[in-house]
Motif scaffolding. Structure first.
Motif, PDB file in Angstrom:
ATOM      1  N   UNK A  97       2.548  -4.098  11.867  1.00 41.04           N
ATOM      2  CA  UNK A  97       3.219  -5.262  11.285  1.00 41.04           C
ATOM      3  C   UNK A  97       3.875  -4.975   9.940  1.00 41.04           C
ATOM      4  N   UNK A  98       3.440  -3.956   9.236  1.00 39.74           N
ATOM      5  CA  UNK A  98       4.107  -3.619   7.979  1.00 39.74           C
ATOM      6  C   UNK A  98       5.523  -3.111   8.238  1.00 39.74           C
ATOM      7  N   UNK A  99       5.646  -2.182   9.188  1.00 40.40           N
ATOM      8  CA  UNK A  99       6.966  -1.670   9.549  1.00 40.40           C
ATOM      9  C   UNK A  99       7.830  -2.763  10.166  1.00 40.40           C
ATOM     10  N   UNK A 100       7.217  -3.612  11.003  1.00 34.04           N
ATOM     11  CA  UNK A 100       7.984  -4.681  11.640  1.00 34.04           C
ATOM     12  C   UNK A 100       8.507  -5.686  10.619  1.00 34.04           C
ATOM     13  N   UNK A 101       7.669  -6.045   9.655  1.00 30.65           N
ATOM     14  CA  UNK A 101       8.088  -7.016   8.645  1.00 30.65           C
ATOM     15  C   UNK A 101       9.245  -6.498   7.807  1.00 30.65           C
ATOM     16  N   UNK A 102       9.322  -5.183   7.660  1.00 26.70           N
ATOM     17  CA  UNK A 102      10.392  -4.567   6.875  1.00 26.70           C
ATOM     18  C   UNK A 102      11.622  -4.235   7.706  1.00 26.70           C
ATOM     19  N   UNK A 311       1.942  -7.914   2.497  1.00 28.10           N
ATOM     20  CA  UNK A 311       0.653  -7.651   1.841  1.00 28.10           C
ATOM     21  C   UNK A 311      -0.474  -8.486   2.441  1.00 28.10           C
ATOM     22  N   UNK A 312      -0.197  -9.236   3.458  1.00 25.89           N
ATOM     23  CA  UNK A 312      -1.212 -10.123   4.042  1.00 25.89           C
ATOM     24  C   UNK A 312      -1.585  -9.656   5.439  1.00 25.89           C
ATOM     25  N   UNK A 313      -2.871  -9.349   5.659  1.00 22.01           N
ATOM     26  CA  UNK A 313      -3.370  -8.924   6.980  1.00 22.01           C
ATOM     27  C   UNK A 313      -2.571  -7.744   7.532  1.00 22.01           C
ATOM     28  N   UNK A 314      -2.393  -6.732   6.725  1.00 19.82           N
ATOM     29  CA  UNK A 314      -1.634  -5.547   7.129  1.00 19.82           C
ATOM     30  C   UNK A 314      -2.503  -4.668   8.028  1.00 19.82           C
ATOM     31  N   UNK A 315      -1.947  -4.239   9.165  1.00 24.48           N
ATOM     32  CA  UNK A 315      -2.677  -3.358  10.081  1.00 24.48           C
ATOM     33  C   UNK A 315      -2.609  -1.922   9.564  1.00 24.48           C
ATOM     34  N   UNK A 316      -3.761  -1.266   9.505  1.00 26.99           N
ATOM     35  CA  UNK A 316      -3.847   0.114   9.030  1.00 26.99           C
ATOM     36  C   UNK A 316      -4.823   0.895   9.905  1.00 26.99           C
ATOM     37  N   UNK A 317      -4.793   2.215   9.755  1.00 25.76           N
ATOM     38  CA  UNK A 317      -5.778   3.084  10.401  1.00 25.76           C
ATOM     39  C   UNK A 317      -6.740   3.576   9.335  1.00 25.76           C
ATOM     40  N   UNK A 318      -8.047   3.440   9.586  1.00 25.73           N
ATOM     41  CA  UNK A 318      -9.012   3.863   8.573  1.00 25.73           C
ATOM     42  C   UNK A 318      -9.437   5.309   8.804  1.00 25.73           C
ATOM     43  N   UNK A 319     -10.354   5.779   7.984  1.00 24.76           N
ATOM     44  CA  UNK A 319     -10.749   7.198   8.027  1.00 24.76           C
ATOM     45  C   UNK A 319     -11.466   7.579   9.307  1.00 24.76           C
ATOM     46  N   UNK A 320     -11.917   6.583  10.100  1.00 21.80           N
ATOM     47  CA  UNK A 320     -12.579   6.862  11.371  1.00 21.80           C
ATOM     48  C   UNK A 320     -11.644   6.715  12.565  1.00 21.80           C
ATOM     49  N   UNK A 321     -10.366   6.426  12.294  1.00 21.18           N
ATOM     50  CA  UNK A 321      -9.421   6.220  13.375  1.00 21.18           C
ATOM     51  C   UNK A 321      -9.414   4.801  13.898  1.00 21.18           C
ATOM     52  N   UNK A 331      -1.063  -1.827   0.262  1.00 17.82           N
ATOM     53  CA  UNK A 331      -0.223  -1.488   1.419  1.00 17.82           C
ATOM     54  C   UNK A 331       1.237  -1.857   1.225  1.00 17.82           C
ATOM     55  N   UNK A 332       1.533  -2.853   0.381  1.00 17.13           N
ATOM     56  CA  UNK A 332       2.938  -3.173   0.108  1.00 17.13           C
ATOM     57  C   UNK A 332       3.632  -1.981  -0.542  1.00 17.13           C
ATOM     58  N   UNK A 333       2.952  -1.334  -1.482  1.00 12.18           N
ATOM     59  CA  UNK A 333       3.524  -0.143  -2.122  1.00 12.18           C
ATOM     60  C   UNK A 333       3.742   0.966  -1.104  1.00 12.18           C
ATOM     61  N   UNK A 334       2.767   1.176  -0.220  1.00  9.53           N
ATOM     62  CA  UNK A 334       2.886   2.244   0.774  1.00  9.53           C
ATOM     63  C   UNK A 334       4.067   2.007   1.711  1.00  9.53           C
ATOM     64  N   UNK A 335       4.312   0.755   2.083  1.00 12.14           N
ATOM     65  CA  UNK A 335       5.454   0.441   2.944  1.00 12.14           C
ATOM     66  C   UNK A 335       6.769   0.743   2.239  1.00 12.14           C
ATOM     67  N   UNK A 336       6.869   0.396   0.980  1.00 18.03           N
ATOM     68  CA  UNK A 336       8.102   0.679   0.230  1.00 18.03           C
ATOM     69  C   UNK A 336       8.305   2.173   0.085  1.00 18.03           C
ATOM     70  N   UNK A 337       7.236   2.922  -0.130  1.00 23.98           N
ATOM     71  CA  UNK A 337       7.352   4.385  -0.200  1.00 23.98           C
ATOM     72  C   UNK A 337       7.878   4.947   1.112  1.00 23.98           C
ATOM     73  N   UNK A 338       7.396   4.390   2.238  1.00 25.75           N
ATOM     74  CA  UNK A 338       7.920   4.822   3.536  1.00 25.75           C
ATOM     75  C   UNK A 338       9.396   4.532   3.672  1.00 25.75           C
ATOM     76  N   UNK A 339       9.843   3.379   3.167  1.00 26.63           N
ATOM     77  CA  UNK A 339      11.267   3.040   3.228  1.00 26.63           C
ATOM     78  C   UNK A 339      12.103   4.021   2.411  1.00 26.63           C
ATOM     79  N   UNK A 340      11.601   4.428   1.267  1.00 24.82           N
ATOM     80  CA  UNK A 340      12.310   5.440   0.462  1.00 24.82           C
ATOM     81  C   UNK A 340      12.493   6.717   1.284  1.00 24.82           C
TER      82      UNK A 340
END
Length: 393
Positions: A97-102, A311-321, A331-340
């Motif tokens: 959903x982070x990529x989709x929202x962007x 930044x709300x209910x962002x889906x992520x993968x944790x250290x256990x997969x 996660x908002x910062x991480x999404x913007x970094x991906x866009x860069x």
């Protein structure tokens, strides 16, 4: 001085890679640079904020279970509809959903995935064995304290890396730039650990990590943390990154300090290297400002470089997969970094400052018409950015 990010509250996770039936477990607070640097919760961050003598807890975020895979290890079955069944890739895209929202699909259709572009995630490290990052962890990845190798006992670094660049492989979720290269720089400080997953980060290690990112020739540095204190040595480090052509993305904070503006470290970075730093605020899936978690753009000069992402209910993968959802400006910062990274691949001749300008100038306006003290420049919109790209070559 120490800093923190912060995802407060409890998280429920569902295993996303096991062949067994999904299991759920209750997680306590996730610690990014837990404690004070990035006060994350034992598994996911939501609030970034401050320390060095103070700073309150970030607002709690609600974590929602993300469906795990079926017993065959494939993606969860979607809700039946009258149309043809969704493919595994469509399911993954929906869960991301982070990529989709962007509106990141526009970049993928244009052939941009971040391939060949290095993103430095300055955080708590990385879990190297996950398939989400297979063959894309750069040799420059390192522990800034020099003793732990590639590991992520807190889990926050892995979470942020997943939002920025987890693989688009028809499983689980994917990051905004799913083929970018990860430079994981662990800035958590083992000398101040209170437990395995509670290690604050020091300013010294953050500076060391920024310099390591410069040496690794990354295009963007992601700092999913902030604090309400700054210092000239930190400011000098971000200026060195800008002089090397590197964009820095830093979280605004999670309703901490004076929540009407980003925390001081974020503001000082943006004002020290104007045009090279983006401050990440947050919005929810409806496009409303995430006022319960995100510090606002404010009225300082730094507001000119404030941009929101999911930044709300962002889906992520944790250290256990496992797939998890959490909230915060991390996660908002991480999404913007991906866009860069997507833009840097599509137009490698653009400078970092030109990429920052593209992201800010093509944001979706929100709130009061034009730039304002809540949304700043608006909402990250990769589709609009790619429409506005200058001709290649």
């Amino acid at each position: 001085m120490m800093m923190r990010d912060g995802s407060d509250g409890e998280a429920t996770t569902g295993k996303g890679t096991s062949s067994a039936a999904p299991r759920h477990r209750r997680v306590r607070r996730l610690s990014l640079f837990q404690a004070r640097w990035l006060h994350v919760s034992a598994l996911i961050p939501a609030a970034l904020l401050a320390a060095c003598g103070g700073g309150g807890e970030g607002a709690s975020g609600t974590v929602v279970v993300v469906p795990g895979p079926s017993s065959s290890g494939t993606s969860p079955t979607p809700t039946p509809s009258s149309t043809s069944p969704l493919t595994a890739q469509q399911i993954e895209d929906q869960q991301s959903n982070s990529a989709a929202a962007a509106n990141a699909d526009a970049a993928y259709l244009a052939g941009a995935t971040g391939r060949g572009v290095k993103i430095a995630i300055i955080d708590t490290g990385i879990t190297p064995g996950l398939t989400e990052f297979s063959s894309r962890i750069d040799p420059a990845s390192a522990d800034m304290a020099g003793t732990r190798g590639l590991t992520d006992p807190s889990g926050h670094g892995t979470l942020m890396a997943s939002v920025a660049l987890a693989a688009r492989d028809s499983r689980g979720m994917h990051g905004v730039a799913p083929e970018a290269t990860l430079v994981s720089l662990n800035a958590s400080n083992p000398a101040t650990c209170r437990s395995a997953d509670d290690c604050p980060a020091s300013a010294e290690l953050l500076i060391r990590a920024i310099d390591a990112a410069i040496d690794a020739k990354v295009r963007v540095i992601n700092i999913s943390a902030t604090t309400d204190v700054t210092h000239e040595t930190l400011i000098a480090a971000v200026r060195r990154a800008a002089a090397a052509g590197i964009v820095t993305v830093i979280s605004a904070g999670n309703n901490d300090g004076d929540a009407r503006q980003p925390l001081l470290l974020s503001r000082s970075f943006a004002e020290a290297a104007p045009g090279w730093v983006i401050i990440a605020g947050g919005h929810d899936m409806s496009g409303a400002f995430d006022y319960q978690l995100a510090n606002r753009a404010g009225g300082s000069p730094a507001a000119a470089w404030y941009l929101t992402a999911l930044s709300r209910d962002v889906v992520m993968t944790d250290r256990n997969g496992s797939l998890v959802r959490y909230s915060g400006t991390s996660p908002a910062a991480a999404a913007i970094s991906g866009a860069v990274a997507l833009v840097a691949q599509a137009r490698p001749n653009l400078t970092g400052a030109q990429i920052v300008t593209l992201l800010l100038a093509n944001a979706t306006d929100a709130g009061t018409p034009g730039p304002d003290n809540v949304f700043g420049k608006g909402i990250l919109n990769i589709a609009a950015i790619f429409t506005a790209l200058p001709p290649a070559g």
